[in-house]
Enzyme design. Sequence first.
Site, PDB file in Angstrom:
ATOM      1  N   LEU A  78      89.054  74.558 -52.412  1.00  7.27           N
ATOM      2  CA  LEU A  78      87.942  74.758 -51.482  1.00  7.27           C
ATOM      3  C   LEU A  78      86.650  74.875 -52.271  1.00  7.27           C
ATOM      4  O   LEU A  78      86.585  75.586 -53.270  1.00  7.27           O
ATOM      5  CB  LEU A  78      88.157  76.039 -50.662  1.00  7.27           C
ATOM      6  CG  LEU A  78      89.381  76.069 -49.762  1.00  7.27           C
ATOM      7  CD1 LEU A  78      89.512  77.443 -49.092  1.00  7.27           C
ATOM      8  CD2 LEU A  78      89.328  74.975 -48.713  1.00  7.27           C
ATOM      9  N   CYS A  79      85.627  74.169 -51.806  1.00  6.14           N
ATOM     10  CA  CYS A  79      84.320  74.260 -52.453  1.00  6.14           C
ATOM     11  C   CYS A  79      83.238  74.206 -51.380  1.00  6.14           C
ATOM     12  O   CYS A  79      83.538  74.281 -50.197  1.00  6.14           O
ATOM     13  CB  CYS A  79      84.144  73.157 -53.495  1.00  6.14           C
ATOM     14  SG  CYS A  79      84.027  71.505 -52.813  1.00  6.14           S
ATOM     15  N   ALA A  80      82.008  74.055 -51.803  1.00 14.59           N
ATOM     16  CA  ALA A  80      80.889  74.077 -50.856  1.00 14.59           C
ATOM     17  C   ALA A  80      80.956  72.913 -49.870  1.00 14.59           C
ATOM     18  O   ALA A  80      80.831  73.098 -48.671  1.00 14.59           O
ATOM     19  CB  ALA A  80      79.561  74.097 -51.595  1.00 14.59           C
TER      20      ALA A  80
END
Length: 101
Positions: free
Chosen positions: A7-9
């Site tokens: 998960l990232c931005a």
Amino acid sequence: MRKVILLCAAGMSTSMLVKKIVEAAKEIDYDVDVSAYSISEAKNVVPSSDIVLLGPQVRFNLKKIQDSFPDKPVSVIDMRDYGTMNGKSVVAMIKKVLKDD
């Protein structure tokens, strides 16, 4: 096969790391399915995972994700490993957290 969710931005830069992780896992014959998503998609994608990895840019969400999914191991990718796209090191972390050594 281990299902790994990153998960990232926005899911963009992390998708490059996905490729490096898959390549590194293949080299040691470690069977993984790795996908990258935006942190906003967590509720839809985390339930089917074996482990959740957070990009350094969203590490402030660690407690929130851990609290939302108490049955899932959640770790933050080391900033240096993320910046250098060190798939080998990330695979080692995945194996350690999942006790697959």
